[in-house]
Design an enzyme around this catalytic site. Structure first.
Site, PDB file in Angstrom:
ATOM      1  N   GLU A  18       0.793  -1.221   0.000  1.00  0.00           N
ATOM      2  CA  GLU A  18       0.000   0.000   0.000  1.00  0.00           C
ATOM      3  C   GLU A  18       0.831   1.280   0.000  1.00  0.00           C
ATOM      4  OE1 GLU A  18      -3.327   0.275  -0.283  1.00  0.00           O
ATOM      5  OE2 GLU A  18      -3.428  -1.893  -0.556  1.00  0.00           O
ATOM      6  N   SER A 390     -62.258 -11.904  23.575  1.00  0.00           N
ATOM      7  CA  SER A 390     -62.594 -12.264  24.959  1.00  0.00           C
ATOM      8  C   SER A 390     -61.383 -12.364  25.877  1.00  0.00           C
ATOM      9  CB  SER A 390     -63.353 -13.596  24.979  1.00  0.00           C
ATOM     10  OG  SER A 390     -64.616 -13.455  24.368  1.00  0.00           O
TER      11      SER A 390
END
Length: 714
Positions: A18, A390
């Site tokens: 790099e 219910s």
């Protein structure tokens, strides 16, 4: 990791590839820029980027990867500034921890774990060279995506290391001939809980924003792995059983078999199979052979499995041979069972949710938000707002008991008509049986889930009282309709809200706030968050909570949830729920240690064709059977202030001496009813109280003409 922890060979590989002159320039390498410009002018390509490690740090931390002159200029200026503020080692350390290596790996340590399942100090030279070559094009030259390109890139890195004398010829020869050893490594998934994982992600994002993704947070949840596995299994099993009860929809495709009887499978079949999505444990496959006892299926994994005839028959109950269910070329789903046999599957069209909590703390112990998160990440346990039917009635009864009613108070189960004072429209609620029973005590009316009794009871206590109590319990009452229809569960609630509400009955009257994150730490182990101790917020008296728990146990013992008796436990309590047209099916239940709610319905509401006891209760039972296995029975303890008295089963009053048909009932000690006069036989002629004439009345009916019926009879 610190730069000192990175092996020298890995540092050298990065520098050689790099930025060879990293320690010699001031953030910008004029030679590198000139070289990049030369390639661009002479070849028209960007083979040489000209970016130094410092410039890459500037880009990775502060800029985008957009390629234009403005970004490059900013990159250069930032690099010069960084070089003024930081040492070379500090800059290199930032780079090694930030640069992207593909496959979600940022930094060399992450890359070592992702590609080789180890740490940087244990990498071989060949592996270091492979990693060092990735930043140039982490996707294109990735060893998992393009092994050939990755090998060429690795050789380039090793060539440069040899050229700059970072390694010897012997080391080079050994490394360059090494085969690719990279494969994808993930942190092992200890538990299949994707809905919980997404809940955690959303919560952390709300707290920390984008930093949640980069802080390295470690989160400990309240989820109990045993409960979560049971929830996953129960939800999928319950949905599959519901779906199979409603018929087979047929194969998902039919592939043509060539007339010349070419050998099967055809080469393209496997490739086509792999384009068909998987759902949970369901594997797509194509039938390649049938005989009198089974079918043979080629699955998407390339495996051949056999499906016995008995595991096909649910689809065509009248079928006499396997080929009548699935024939050669039919594309179907199959799934493995516990006994290792395979069964014909069908992806359920209905949806479901199952959530469980610790009733004392509100800690969520399991969340099932749907059949398959990767098919639909909508979490029905926390996001689906549906009518509870219910299963909401216990909150009406709890409010009534808090307002002075008793479990022996009578409410008239007789036709009810409400006339809207403005529009004149009439509302006539019905019991699910379309029959009426006359005056009923509260206990059996809830056990049998009588709708009309619930409506009359709500009318007696007043809708505002119910909404006030519901808000204390933790429901979002802003969405509650302020009408008597609330008695039939027309509010909108999530399964998590309903489960949290039932905790009040299980824990002795305290509202709990559900939570699922217990501890959050950063990557260094420092405490970022600790769940506060649960608040004890009393919303019911311990006596009323105990009475409600007692009634809800009766729902299991003698009421709509009798099916749960097959679990062989006496400590279970709960309530079924079914909405109009059977759009939603519910069951919420508990013992003293755990509360769980199951819901079944279609995402786009349409009738299920089943009640809560058929569609949702079995799912809840599968879950509770697993999590309570080998655990002792545990019912809520009876608090002080509860007394037992003999009552007349018809009038609800205290039984007279010598009454042979008296029954026992529980009361708060200062709320005992009056003494019976011995006239309970008045109910023998039910038609005197439930007849066609009553249907002509509007509003409500008051039958205390003879002066002795309780004032709470409506």
């Amino acid at each position: 990791i610190a730069l000192s922890q990175v092996p020298p060979n890995l540092v050298h590989a990065i520098l050689a590839t790099e930025d060879r002159r990293f320690y010699d320039h001031y953030g910008v390498d004029l030679r590198g820029i000139a070289r990049a410009a030369y390639f661009l002018l002479t070849r028209g390509t960007r083979e040489q980027g000209g970016s130094t490690i410092t410039m890459q740090v500037a880009r990775n931390f502060f800029l985008t990867r957009e390629k234009n002159l403005i970004r490059k200029l900013n990159e250069i200026l930032l690099a010069l500034k960084i070089e003024q503020e930081l040492t070379k080692d500090e800059i290199l350390g930032l780079y090694l921890n930030k640069v992207y290596f593909g496959k979600r790996a940022y930094g060399v340590q992450s890359a070592a774990e992702v590609y080789y399942g180890t740490t940087v100090d244990k990498l071989t030279l060949a592996q270091m060279a492979m990693i060092a070559g990735l930043p140039q094009a982490p996707t294109r030259i990735n060893p998992l995506n393009d092994p050939e390109a990755a090998l060429k890139r690795r050789k380039h890195v090793l060539d440069r290391m040899l050229n700059y004398e970072y390694i010897s010829q012997e080391q080079y020869d050994e490394a360059v001939n090494q085969p690719i050893s990279a494969k994808y490594h993930q942190h092992p998934v200890e538990l299949d809980a994707p809905y919980v994982a997404e809940m955690v992600r959303q919560s952390l994002y709300e707290q920390y924003g984008e930093d949640a993704y980069t802080l390295g947070l470690v989160v400990y949840t309240t989820i109990n792995s045993e409960h979560q596995r049971a929830a996953n299994e129960a939800l999928r099993r319950g949905l599959m059983e519901y779906d199979q009860r409603h018929g087979y929809r047929g194969h998902i495709a039919k592939w043509t078999v060539p007339p010349n009887k070419a050998p099967l499978p055809l080469p393209e079949w496997l490739a086509k199979l792999r384009t068909i999505p998987r759902y949970a444990d369901f594997v797509p496959g194509v039938v390649t052979e049938t005989d009198a006892e089974k079918i043979t299926v080629l699955t998407t994994t390339g495996q051949y499995v056999e499906v016995p005839f008995k595991q096909l028959q649910w689809a065509r109950p009248g079928a006499r041979k396997p080929a009548e269910v699935a024939n050669i070329g039919h594309v179907i789903y199959v799934y493995p069972q516990e006994d290792k046999t395979w069964r014909l599957g069908q992806v359920p069209k209905a949806s479901a949710a199952l959530v469980s909590l610790n009733p004392d703390t509100g800690a969520i112990t399991s969340v099932g938000g749907g059949f398959d998160y990767y098919h639909s990440n909508f979490n029905r346990a926390t996001q689906a707002e549906r009518q509870p039917g219910s299963s909401f009635k216990p909150f009406i009864y709890a409010t009534a008991l808090s307002e002075g009613f008793t479990l022996s108070s009578l409410i008239n189960d007789a036709p009810f008509v409400y006339v809207d004072p403005v529009s004149g429209a009439q509302w006539r609620p019905q019991n699910h049986s379309h029959k009426f029973n006359g005056p009923m005590r509260l206990r059996p009316s809830l056990t049998k889930s009588q709708n009309v009794v619930a409506v009359r009871l709500l009318q007696a206590i007043g809708v505002p009282k119910l909404i006030e109590f519901s808000k204390k319990v933790g429901f979002n009452t802003e969405k509650f309709p302020p009408f008597l229809s609330l008695a039939l569960g027309t509010a909108s609630v999530t399964p998590l809200e309903l489960a949290a509400g039932y905790c009040v009955f299980a824990n002795g009257g305290y509202a709990v706030k559900p939570y699922f994150i217990d501890v959050v730490r950063d990557y260094q182990g420092r405490l970022m968050y600790q769940a506060p101790p649960p608040e004890k917020n009393p919303v019911l008296s311990p006596q009323v909570a105990y009475l409600m728990s007692s009634v809800l146990q009766d729902v299991v013992q003698t009421g709509t949830a009798r099916r749960a008796l097959s679990l062989g436990r006496q400590d279970l309590a709960g309530k079924t729920g079914t909405t109009n047209d059977k759009l939603d099916a519910w069951y919420s239940g508990f013992n003293r240690d755990i509360v769980a709610t199951a819901w079944v319905g279609f995402d786009e509401p349409k009738t299920l064709g089943e009640y809560g006891a058929q569609a949702a209760l079995p799912m809840w039972m599968y879950f509770m059977e697993k999590v309570l296995k080998d655990k002792p029975e545990h019912v809520p303890p009876q608090p002080e202030g509860i007394v037992t008295a003999r009552i007349d089963p018809y009038s609800g009053l205290l039984a007279h001496d010598g009454q042979v048909d008296a029954i026992y009932e529980l009361f708060v000690e200062n709320q005992l009813p009056a003494q019976s006069t011995g006239r309970s036989s008045y109910l023998a002629d039910e038609e005197a109280y439930v007849n066609e004439d009553m249907r002509e009345h509007s509003n409500y009916y008051d039958y205390d003409d003879d002066g002795w019926l309780p004032e709470h009879l409506f």
